[in-house]
Design a protein around this motif. Structure first.
Motif, PDB file in Angstrom:
ATOM      1  N   VAL A 253       4.680   5.126  -7.575  1.00 22.97           N
ATOM      2  CA  VAL A 253       4.019   5.967  -8.583  1.00 22.97           C
ATOM      3  C   VAL A 253       4.527   7.404  -8.463  1.00 22.97           C
ATOM      4  O   VAL A 253       4.852   8.054  -9.456  1.00 22.97           O
ATOM      5  N   LEU A 254       4.642   7.852  -7.225  1.00 24.10           N
ATOM      6  CA  LEU A 254       5.143   9.196  -6.976  1.00 24.10           C
ATOM      7  C   LEU A 254       6.548   9.357  -7.548  1.00 24.10           C
ATOM      8  O   LEU A 254       6.852  10.336  -8.247  1.00 24.10           O
TER       9      LEU A 254
ATOM     10  N   ILE B 165       2.192   3.663  -3.636  1.00 26.56           N
ATOM     11  CA  ILE B 165       2.052   5.124  -3.723  1.00 26.56           C
ATOM     12  C   ILE B 165       3.432   5.749  -3.923  1.00 26.56           C
ATOM     13  O   ILE B 165       3.626   6.622  -4.770  1.00 26.56           O
TER      14      ILE B 165
ATOM     15  N   VAL C 109       5.790   7.439   2.895  1.00 25.45           N
ATOM     16  CA  VAL C 109       5.777   7.475   1.428  1.00 25.45           C
ATOM     17  C   VAL C 109       6.883   8.402   0.923  1.00 25.45           C
ATOM     18  O   VAL C 109       7.650   8.049   0.033  1.00 25.45           O
ATOM     19  N   ILE C 110       7.008   9.562   1.543  1.00 25.66           N
ATOM     20  CA  ILE C 110       8.062  10.493   1.111  1.00 25.66           C
ATOM     21  C   ILE C 110       9.438   9.865   1.340  1.00 25.66           C
ATOM     22  O   ILE C 110      10.298   9.880   0.464  1.00 25.66           O
TER      23      ILE C 110
ATOM     24  N   TYR D 140       0.471   7.654   6.523  1.00 29.49           N
ATOM     25  CA  TYR D 140       1.451   7.109   5.595  1.00 29.49           C
ATOM     26  C   TYR D 140       2.165   8.169   4.762  1.00 29.49           C
ATOM     27  O   TYR D 140       2.953   7.846   3.897  1.00 29.49           O
ATOM     28  N   ILE D 141       1.882   9.451   5.033  1.00 29.19           N
ATOM     29  CA  ILE D 141       2.497  10.489   4.201  1.00 29.19           C
ATOM     30  C   ILE D 141       4.018  10.489   4.338  1.00 29.19           C
ATOM     31  O   ILE D 141       4.744  10.432   3.349  1.00 29.19           O
TER      32      ILE D 141
ATOM     33  N   VAL E  89       6.384   9.211 -11.550  1.00 30.44           N
ATOM     34  CA  VAL E  89       5.787  10.383 -12.190  1.00 30.44           C
ATOM     35  C   VAL E  89       6.696  11.596 -12.021  1.00 30.44           C
ATOM     36  O   VAL E  89       7.082  12.259 -12.991  1.00 30.44           O
TER      37      VAL E  89
ATOM     38  N   HIS F 261       0.840  -1.193   0.000  1.00 33.50           N
ATOM     39  CA  HIS F 261       0.000   0.000   0.000  1.00 33.50           C
ATOM     40  C   HIS F 261       0.881   1.251   0.000  1.00 33.50           C
ATOM     41  O   HIS F 261       0.731   2.147  -0.837  1.00 33.50           O
TER      42      HIS F 261
END
Lengths: 303, 575
Positions: free
Chosen positions: A105-106, A102, A174-175, A170-171, A109, A98
C-alpha cells in the motif's frame, strides 16, 4: 465475463497440476534427501522413516500418493520438523502478508503520487529530484538497504531493537520491502502519465478550465494506471510471500525463507507446499489484476 | 508550489500512518512475564530447532535447548563433571553391568504431576524404539536386550528405583545419562496428539508442552523467538535466579552479532568470521573446550590410487598430511585458539580408564613421541617427498613433482567461508611440491550425498563427540550400514585392490565394545587409532573449541565439552 473467469480458472488448475508434477520430479532428481545427516542413520530408523513417508516407493507412485492426499486437503507434515505443512505455511504467510500488505500500500500510494508529481513538473526540480531518488532506490539492492537501515536505526541510533521477543518491529522491514516497488511504480506512473497528459481529452479538459490537479486525479490517472496494474499483480504475489533477505536480516518468521530452506533441507513436503501455495497465489492475483483492468478500462475486451 | 507541498505532506502522512500501524500491531503481542531485565537472559544460538523432544534432537544447539528445559538422571556441573541430578543413590554391580538408581523424593513434571522411575523406563524404551526414529537410538546399544530387541530397563512398582542392565561395561554411561536422548518425556503428553504414532515429536512442536527442567516453553514465534519461563517444579528451582530465558531464532551471524552489539542480546554462540580477529582479544569473548576434530578424509577407493599397492596408497595420503600447514589454518582461518591436530581422537577426550587418551603412557607411545601424535605439527616437505617417492612418484632437483607423474586431487567441501578458506590453504600447501588440487564446493545436501557415495578424492570432515569416549570417534570409520558408522572414507567397502583391508578394524571395534578390562580397552583403542592413522585416510587439522560472546553483567552459566550451554544458574546484574 463469467465464461471468461471459468475458462481462466480451468486453465489455472491445469497449470498448477503441471507445476506440481514438474516440481515433484525435479526435487526427487536433485541429489540428497531429507534424512541425510553427517552421521549415517541406523538401518532400522532409516527403514521406518522411509516407509512412513513412502520414500521407499518409486517416485511416480509417491507422486500419485501425494496428489491423492492433497486432493482432500492433506499437505502432510514437514519431513524435517514434523510440523503440519499447511499450518506452517499459513502462519508464516500471515507474518509475511502483514508486512507485505503495508509495504505494498505504501509503495502504491507513494509511487502513484510521486509519479504524478514528476509528470506534472516535467523537467523541473521536483521531477529531477523524484527521478533521481527513484533511480537510486531501483539500483540499491534490498540487502544493502536493509543492512543500512539496521545499522543506522538499530545500532547507531538505537531507536529500534534489532530483535525483541515481545515487540517485533516491522517499520524497517516495511521500508526495505517497499522502496523498490515504490520507485518502479513512480517511474511507470510518470511515463504513462506523460503519455496521457498529451492526449486530446486532457487538453479539452484543461481548455474547459478544469484545474490541473482535477485533470490529473479525475481524468488522467485512471488511464495512466493501466500499466501500473499490470505490474501490481505479480508484485503483490512476490511482496506478500516475503523476502528471504529481509526476513534474515530482521529475524522475521515469514514465508520467504521457507522457499529456500525447504530446498536446502530437501524437505519434500515443504517444497511442494510452498510451491503450490505460491502458484495458486500467482494465478489468483493475475486473474484479479486482469479483472481490475476491465473495470479501469472498459475498452479492454475479454477473449 | 503550495500544491506540491500539500501533496508531499499527504504522501508522507499516509506513509507514517501505515508504518505506524504496523509497529503498533506488533507491539500488542505478549508482555514480558517480568519487567526486571536482570531476571531475563536473551540468547541466540541458531535458527528454528527441528525438534524440542529431547529424544529426537540431534543438533548441538537443540541439545542446549534440551538441557535447559529437561533434566535426566544425571547432569553436568560447572566443572564439566557428570553429577547426579534426579537420583539420590546409584548402585553398580561388581560386574559393572547392572545399575540401580534410587530416585529423589517429590520429583515433579512442570504440570505438577509426579515424575517417577516409570517415566524413565517409558522414555528410554521409546527413544530406543526404531519407530520413534531417533537419530541417537544407537546410543541404547549399550543396554542388554531381550529377544524382541527391547532394552533391559525396569522401574520398580513404586516408581522409586530404576534398574538398567548393560550388555558390556560402559565407561561413559554417566555421560549418556546426562545426554538429551536419555531425558524423560511424559507419556500422557507424548501420546496426546492423534498422530503421535506416525509423528512422534508432534507433542513438543508448539509451546506449552510438559517438561521437567529449569525452564518451560511459554511462547514460540516460529523462526523469530522462543520465550522460556522458570519451572517452579524443577528439582533445583531454589537455585534458579532467572525468571525468563528468551531465544532469538536466527542462524545469521551478522543478524545475531548486530543484536548483541545493540544490547538486545546477552549471549551469542556465533559471530561473523571477519569479526573474529577483532573479537578474540575482548573481555566478552570466551572460548570453551570441546571434544571434536576437524579433519580431511580421503576416499580410499578413489581412482587417484589406481595401480598402487595399499601401502603405496597409504604413503601417498600420509605425504599430504606432512604438507598441510595446520598452524596457519588455526591462526588465520579458524582464529579462536584451536589446537592443531595430529591424531584423530581429540586431545581432551578421556580414555575411559580415568585418564586422558592422547598421551604417552607406560604401555603406549605415539609414533611421534615428542608431540604425542602421529606426526609433528610442523610442515615437513622432505618427508612428504620421501613418502611420495616410495609410492612411485618422481621429483626434480627442486623437490617438484615431475611432469611424468602428476597428481591432481579433487577436494570436496560444503559452502562456508571458513571451509573454503581451509580448502584454499591446503591447495596452496600441496602446490609447493607441484600437486594440483581442485576445490569443488557444494550445497550441504549435495555435499553429504557425494561424500557418502565417494564422489571425491579428498573431502572436508569434522566430528564433535556425542560422548566422552574414543569409541565415538573410532566407530565413525566403521562401514556404512553399521548402526553408528558413517564411513565417508569408504573404508571397509574394499571394492578396489588398493584400499586397505578393513576387516581387522571391524573386529577390533567389536572387541573394544565388549572388553571388560578398562586398561585393555585403552590399548585396543590405541591399536584401532594406529590402524586408522596408518591408512592415512584421515588427515586431522585441528581440535574444535567453542567460542561465545557474553555480556559482562552475566555470570553463572557454563558450557560442557559437547557444546551444551547451561543457563539455569545465570545471575545478571544491572549492566
Amino acid at each position: 465475463m463469467a465464461k471468461y473467469v471459468i475458462k481462466r480458472v480451468i486453465l489455472a488448475i491445469v497449470s498448477i497440476l503441471i507445476i506440481c508434477a514438474i516440481t515433484f520430479f525435479a526435487m526427487n532428481a536433485i541429489p540428497g534427501g531429507p534424512f541425510n545427516s553427517e552421521k549415517a542413520q541406523s538401518a532400522a530408523v532409516k527403514a521406518v522413516l522411509e516407509a512412513r513417508f513412502h520414500l521407499d516407493q518409486p517416485v511416480w507412485k509417491q507422486f500419485l500418493i501425494y496428489m491423492g492426499n492433497i486432493s482432500h486437503g492433506d499437505f502432510g507434515v514437514s519431513l524435517k520438523t514434523g510440523r503440519d505443512i499447511w499450518q506452517t505455511i499459513s502462519e508464516s504467510f500471515a507474518v509475511s502478508a502483514h508486512i507485505g500488505l503495508i509495504a505494498m500500500v505504501l509503495a502504491l500510494v507513494c509511487g502513484v503520487i510521486l509519479g504524478s508529481l514528476a509528470a506534472l513538473f516535467r523537467n523541473k526540480f521536483p521531477d529531477r529530484l523524484i527521478v533521481f531518488l527513484a533511480t537510486l532506490a531501483t539500483a540499491v539492492p534490498s540487502f544493502v538497504l536493509a543492512s543500512l537501515l539496521l545499522l543506522v536505526f538499530c545500532i547507531k541510533l538505537k531507536l529500534i531493537p534489532v530483535w525483541s521477543s515481545y515487540n517485533p518491529n516491522y517499520i524497517l522491514p516495511v521500508i526495505s520491502l517497499s522502496l523498490y516497488p515504490m520507485a518502479y511504480i513512480t517511474r511507470l506512473t510518470k511515463t504513462s502519465m506523460l503519455d496521457v497528459l498529451g492526449q486530446d481529452y486532457v487538453r479539452t479538459a484543461r481548455a474547459k478550465g478544469v484545474p490541473i490537479v482535477g485533470v490529473i486525479f479525475k481524468h488522467a490517472l485512471r488511464n495512466a494506471l493501466i500499466p501500473v496494474i499490470t505490474y501490481v499483480g505479480p508484485m503483490t504475489a512476490s511482496i506478500l510471500t516475503g523476502s528471504l533477505v529481509v526476513e534474515t536480516i530482521f529475524t522475521i518468521g515469514g514465508l520467504g525463507s521457507k522457499f529456500v530452506d525447504s530446498i536446502t533441507n530437501r524437505d519434500y513436503t515443504m517444497i511442494m507446499g510452498t510451491t503450490i501455495f505460491l502458484a495458486v497465489l500467482m494465478v489468483v492475483v493475475n486473474l484479479l489484476s486482469d479483472l481490475v483492468y476491465k473495470l479501469v478500462d472498459p475498452r479492454i475486451k475479454f477473449e | 508550489m503550495k500544491k506540491l507541498i500539500a501533496a508531499l505532506l499527504t504522501g508522507a502522512m499516509t506513509a507514517s500512518l501505515l508504518t505506524g500501524c504496523g509497529g503498533s500491531k506488533g507491539a500488542s503481542g505478549v508482555q514480558s512475564a517480568t519487567s526486571d531485565i536482570t531476571k531475563v537472559l536473551r540468547v541466540c544460538l541458531a535458527s528454528e530447532p527441528d525438534h524440542l523432544d529431547p529424544a529426537l534432537n540431534s543438533t548441538v544447539d537443540g541439545a542446549t535447548l534440551a538441557v535447559n528445559s529437561f533434566v535426566g538422571l544425571y547432569t553436568y556441573d560447572k566443572e564439566g563433571k557428570t553429577v547426579p541430578a534426579l537420583v539420590t543413590d546409584t548402585q553398580i554391580s561388581d560386574d559393572k553391568l547392572t545399575y540401580t538408581f534410587t530416585m529423589k523424593d517429590g520429583l515433579k513434571w512442570s504440570d505438577g504431576s509426579d515424575l517417577t522411575a516409570k517415566d524413565f523406563e517409558y522414555s528410554w524404551k521409546r527413544a530406543a524404539d526404531p519407530s520413534t526414529a531417533s537419530d541417537y537410538s544407537y546410543l541404547f546399544d549399550v543396554f542388554a536386550k531381550d529377544s524382541d530387541g527391547n532394552i533391559n530397563v525396569k522401574a520398580s512398582d513404586d516408581g522409586k528405583t530404576l534398574t538398567a542392565v548393560l550388555a558390556a561395561p560402559c565407561a561413559y554411561f554417566e555421560g549418556l545419562l546426562a545426554f538429551p536422548t536419555f531425558m524423560p518425556v511424559k507419556q500422557e503428553a507424548v501420546e496426546a496428539p492423534a498422530d503421535h504414532e506416525t509423528n512422534p515429536g508432534s507433542w513438543a512442536s508448539e509451546a506449552g508442552f510438559v517438561s521437567n527442567g529449569a525452564f518451560t516453553l511459554k511462547e514460540w514465534k516460529h523462526n523469530e523467538s522462543m520465550v522460556y519461563v522458570k519451572n517452579p517444579y524443577f528439582y533445583d528451582a531454589d537455585n534458579v535466579k532467572l525468571e525468563e530465558l528468551d531465544y532469538m531464532l536466527s542462524s545469521d551471524d551478522t543478524a545475531m552479532y548486530a543484536a548483541y552489539g545493540a544490547d538486545n542480546l546477552d549471549f551469542i554462540d556465533s559471530a561473523p568470521n571477519d569479526e573474529l580477529a577483532n573479537l578474540k582479544d575482548k573481555d566478552d569473548f570466551y572460548v570453551a573446550d570441546q571434544i571434536g576434530t576437524y579433519y580431511v578424509g580421503f576416499n580410499v577407493n578413489s581412482t587417484l590410487f589406481e595401480g598402487k599397492t595399499p601401502e603405496q596408497a597409504n604413503a601417498m595420503r600420509k605425504a599430504i598430511a606432512y604438507l598441510v600447514d595446520r598452524k596457519t589454518i588455526v591462526d588465520n582461518i579458524a582464529q579462536t585458539g584451536q589446537i592443531p591436530a595430529n591424531t584423530f581422537i581429540p586431545d581432551s577426550m578421556s580414555d575411559g580408564n580415568g585418564g586422558i587418551f592422547k598421551q604417552n603412557t607406560d604401555s603406549y607411545t605415539y609414533p611421534d613421541e615428542a608431540s604425542a601424535g602421529y606426526f609433528p605439527i610442523e610442515v615437513n616437505v622432505d618427508k612428504a617427498v620421501e613418502l611420495l617417492k616410495e609410492a612411485g612418484y618422481e621429483f626434480d632437483e627442486n623437490n617438484m613433482l615431475s611432469a611424468s607423474t602428476p597428481i591432481t586431487l579433487n577436494y570436496l567441501t560444503n559452502d562456508g567461508t571458513a571451509h573454503i578458506a581451509i580448502a584454499q590453504q591446503i591447495q596452496q600447501d600441496v602446490a609447493q611440491i607441484g600437486i594440483t588440487m581442485n576445490i569443488q564446493q557444494e550445497d550441504w545436501q549435495t555435499f553429504l550425498n557425494d561424500r557418502k557415495n565417494g564422489n571425491f578424492d579428498i573431502a572436508r570432515e569434522g566430528w564433535l563427540a556425542d560422548y566422552d569416549d574414543p569409541v565415538n570417534m573410532l566407530e565413525i570409520c566403521a562401514p556404512n550400514g553399521d548402526d553408528s558408522g558413517n564411513d565417508d572414507m569408504q573404508l571397509g567397502l574394499n571394492s578396489t585392490e588398493y584400499a586397505p583391508d578393513w576387516s581387522e578394524y571391524i573386529d577390533l571395534l567389536a572387541q573394544i565394545k565388549s572388553e571388560t578390562d578398562s586398561a585393555n580397552r585403552v590399548s585396543l583403542m590405541h591399536k584401532a587409532e594406529d590402524m586408522l592413522m596408518d591408512t592415512g585416510a584421515i588427515l586431522p587439522l585441528y581440535y574444535y573449541n567453542d567460542f561465545y560472546l557474553q555480556k559482562g553483567n552475566v555470570s553463572g552459566d557454563y558450557v560442557n565439552v559437547f557444546g551444551m550451554k547451561y543457563f539455569m544458574y545465570v545471575e545478571k546484574s544491572a549492566s
